[in-house]
Design an enzyme around this catalytic site. Structure first.
Site, PDB file in Angstrom:
ATOM      1  CG  ASP A 159     -47.451  33.571  15.877  1.00 23.35           C
ATOM      2  OD1 ASP A 159     -46.462  33.437  15.130  1.00 23.35           O
ATOM      3  OD2 ASP A 159     -47.625  34.577  16.606  1.00 23.35           O
ATOM      4  CB  SER A 160     -45.772  30.902  10.777  1.00 24.45           C
ATOM      5  OG  SER A 160     -45.426  29.653  11.344  1.00 24.45           O
ATOM      6  CG  ASP A 192     -44.775  31.313  18.125  1.00 23.76           C
ATOM      7  OD1 ASP A 192     -43.838  31.739  18.819  1.00 23.76           O
ATOM      8  OD2 ASP A 192     -44.842  31.449  16.893  1.00 23.76           O
ATOM      9  CD  GLU A 244     -43.766  37.445  17.374  1.00 23.91           C
ATOM     10  OE1 GLU A 244     -44.112  38.619  17.110  1.00 23.91           O
ATOM     11  OE2 GLU A 244     -44.044  36.479  16.647  1.00 23.91           O
ATOM     12  CD  GLU A 287     -39.317  36.371  11.386  1.00 25.62           C
ATOM     13  OE1 GLU A 287     -39.704  35.912  12.489  1.00 25.62           O
ATOM     14  OE2 GLU A 287     -40.025  36.389  10.364  1.00 25.62           O
TER      15      GLU A 287
HETATM   16  O1  KIV Z   1     -44.356  31.654  13.857  1.00 26.47           O
HETATM   17  C1  KIV Z   1     -43.310  31.206  13.393  1.00 26.47           C
HETATM   18  O2  KIV Z   1     -43.300  30.289  12.560  1.00 26.47           O
HETATM   19  C2  KIV Z   1     -42.059  31.793  13.832  1.00 26.47           C
HETATM   20  C3  KIV Z   1     -40.843  31.482  13.015  1.00 26.47           C
HETATM   21  C4  KIV Z   1     -40.854  32.292  11.790  1.00 26.47           C
HETATM   22  C5  KIV Z   1     -39.598  31.653  13.777  1.00 26.47           C
HETATM   23  O3  KIV Z   1     -42.031  32.519  14.768  1.00 26.47           O
END
Ligand code: KIV
Length: 265
Positions: A46-47, A85, A115, A182
């Site tokens: 979700d980045s 995610d 998460e 993280e």
């Molecule tokens: O959303 C993402 O890219 C992540 C990574 C930073 C592990 O959760």
């Protein structure tokens, strides 16, 4: 025929002491490029809210966004293990969790990532029972950025460190098959990695985890707003994307990345 990476492959890699390499990916072209270089895991993170949409955080990302990008990544991938995610608030109730996880698995994910800590134990068990493998994510969990008061290193106090260790063990016991850690101090990441039998993939968690993941835009040094301390620009060495990915893989496998400069004490 290419042998696909599976949860068994990843577990075996931990047991053999072979480092796991992972990158985020959002489209078929980059997925193909990463796959051809030998990346083991691709995460549709979700980045994407930050690196694709340009938002300040990940909170606006939807299940439809992740499903769309998962379909793209899946179609460019032959070998790597693909994880999607679960976005912010998409696993708040059991009904939402199962419906949204099903959408992401149908889009081509082989695992979903959530998460949080011990409050997810029933979520993990419920997903596993319904055939959905789960990756946990502890430490700096970006969906909780406003609770943390910013993107900050987690687990620095003894109490926080003890809690994170317990959460990792609770998630592993609940059935999580992979854990992302993280932005935590190297010593704590090592302790957690050694205390669970599942593979632990670090990002800003030092060199002692079972593998490393970076956001692809950070690894290429092209993120729009901000370059985290723990990330490294691999593109600047050669100016060639394939060489950059190759170099990331070699440095992770050889224990060169992350060094102290890209880790936290
Ligand atoms: O959303 C993402 O890219 C992540 C990574 C930073 C592990 O959760």
């Amino acid at each position: 025929m290419t042998k696909k990476v599976t949860t068994s492959t990843l577990l075996n890699m931990k047991q053999q002491g072979q480092k796991i390499t992972a990158l985020t990916a959002y489209d078929a072209s980059f997925a193909k490029l990463f796959d051809e270089q030998g990346i083991d895991v691709m995460l549709i993170g979700d980045s994407l809210g930050m690196v694709l949409k340009g938002s300040d955080d990940t909170l606006s990302v939807t299940v439809e966004d992740i499903a769309y990008h998962t379909r793209s990544v899946r179609s460019g991938t032959q070998r790597a293990f693909v994880i999607a995610d679960m976005p912010f608030m998409s696993y708040a109730t059991p009904e939402q969790t199962y419906q949204n996880a099903a959408a992401l698995m149908a889009a081509g994910a082989s695992m979903v990532k959530v998460e949080g800590g011990d409050w997810l134990v029933d979520t993990v068990k419920g997903l596993n029972l319904r055939g959905v493998p789960v990756c946990g994510h502890l430490g700096l969990t970006p969906q909780s950025v406003h609770v943390f008061g910013g993107f900050k290193v987690q687990g620095r106090s003894d109490l926080q460190a003890e809690m994170l260790l317990e959460h990792a063990q609770d998630l592993a016991n609940a059935g999580v098959q992979l854990l992302v850690l993280e932005c935590v101090p190297t010593s704590l990441a090592q302790k957690i990695t050694e205390s669970v039998s599942i593979p632990v993939i670090g990002i800003g968690a030092g060199a002692k985890t079972d593998g490393q993941i970076l956001v692809m835009h950070d690894m290429f040094g092209i993120s729009a707003n901000y370059m985290p301390k723990f990330s490294k620009n691999y593109l600047e060495q050669t100016g060639d994307m394939r060489e950059a990915v190759k170099s990331f893989i070699e440095e992770v496998q050889g224990g060169v990345f992350p060094d102290e400069q890209h880790s936290f004490e």
